[in-house]
Write an enzyme that holds these catalytic residues in place. Sequence first.
Site, PDB file in Angstrom:
ATOM      1  N   ASP A 100      38.629  30.781  41.847  1.00  0.00           N
ATOM      2  CA  ASP A 100      39.312  29.649  41.198  1.00  0.00           C
ATOM      3  C   ASP A 100      40.518  30.091  41.046  1.00  0.00           C
ATOM      4  O   ASP A 100      40.961  31.520  40.887  1.00  0.00           O
ATOM      5  CB  ASP A 100      38.544  29.172  39.981  1.00  0.00           C
ATOM      6  N   TYR A 101      41.487  29.259  40.539  1.00  0.00           N
ATOM      7  CA  TYR A 101      43.099  29.483  40.316  1.00  0.00           C
ATOM      8  C   TYR A 101      43.396  30.534  39.379  1.00  0.00           C
ATOM      9  O   TYR A 101      44.364  31.368  39.708  1.00  0.00           O
ATOM     10  CB  TYR A 101      43.544  28.014  39.829  1.00  0.00           C
TER      11      TYR A 101
END
Length: 232
Positions: A100-101
């Site tokens: 994820d980011y």
Amino acid sequence: MRINRFLASCGIASRRKCDELISEGKVTVNEKKAESGEDIGINDVVRVDGQIVNLKDEEYYMVYKPKGYISSVSDEKGRKTVLDLLPKEVGRVYPVGRLDYESEGLLIMTTDGDLAQRLTHPSMEVPKTYVAKVEGVVNEKDLNPIRSGIEIEGKLTKKCKANIIETNKEYTKVKIVLKEGKNHEVRKMFKAIGHEVILLKRTKIGELTLSGLDRGQYRKLTREEVNYLLTI
């Protein structure tokens, strides 16, 4: 890797047609006639009609993804993607699975769809190792629900390995090894036991590590590493 899959990955023919070639005696492994269902190892020499065959020239890269990058080749919000970490001459490769980011760590990028499927499909149970830095003090007993499987959004996670590697009054670092890859799973696991993840880093896929890479760096996988991933 099963021999029919190996031959198909080499671009010889479909798996079904490759099975026919094997039954017709046209395929050898180390100078012996191949058998249907036979497994191929890293050092095996495979021939079809006397000609050595090798895996087709796919592209395989290891990337140390930093925080602030999307694990995709494009983003509708205009955010940086992991493709921005590679030079333009590399071309169109695709991330295997996602980080994820806000997470960082080991990411494989390739043109090989079969390998991507192998590494991400839950049935293959490819182990992926993470280090999670979580808020507050966590003890070994607190990790038992995570180890045995914890309910997240109505579903029970698979059993996993988890152990504390560092702790103080402000945070605890936990190494966790998963064999499934649900969206934000590690973060949700710790939230379920009352702790927020401050930083999450994937350190290993199988036995493949980030050794020698700094954040934002990349390198090509060696043939030995590719073969390992294909047989993991």
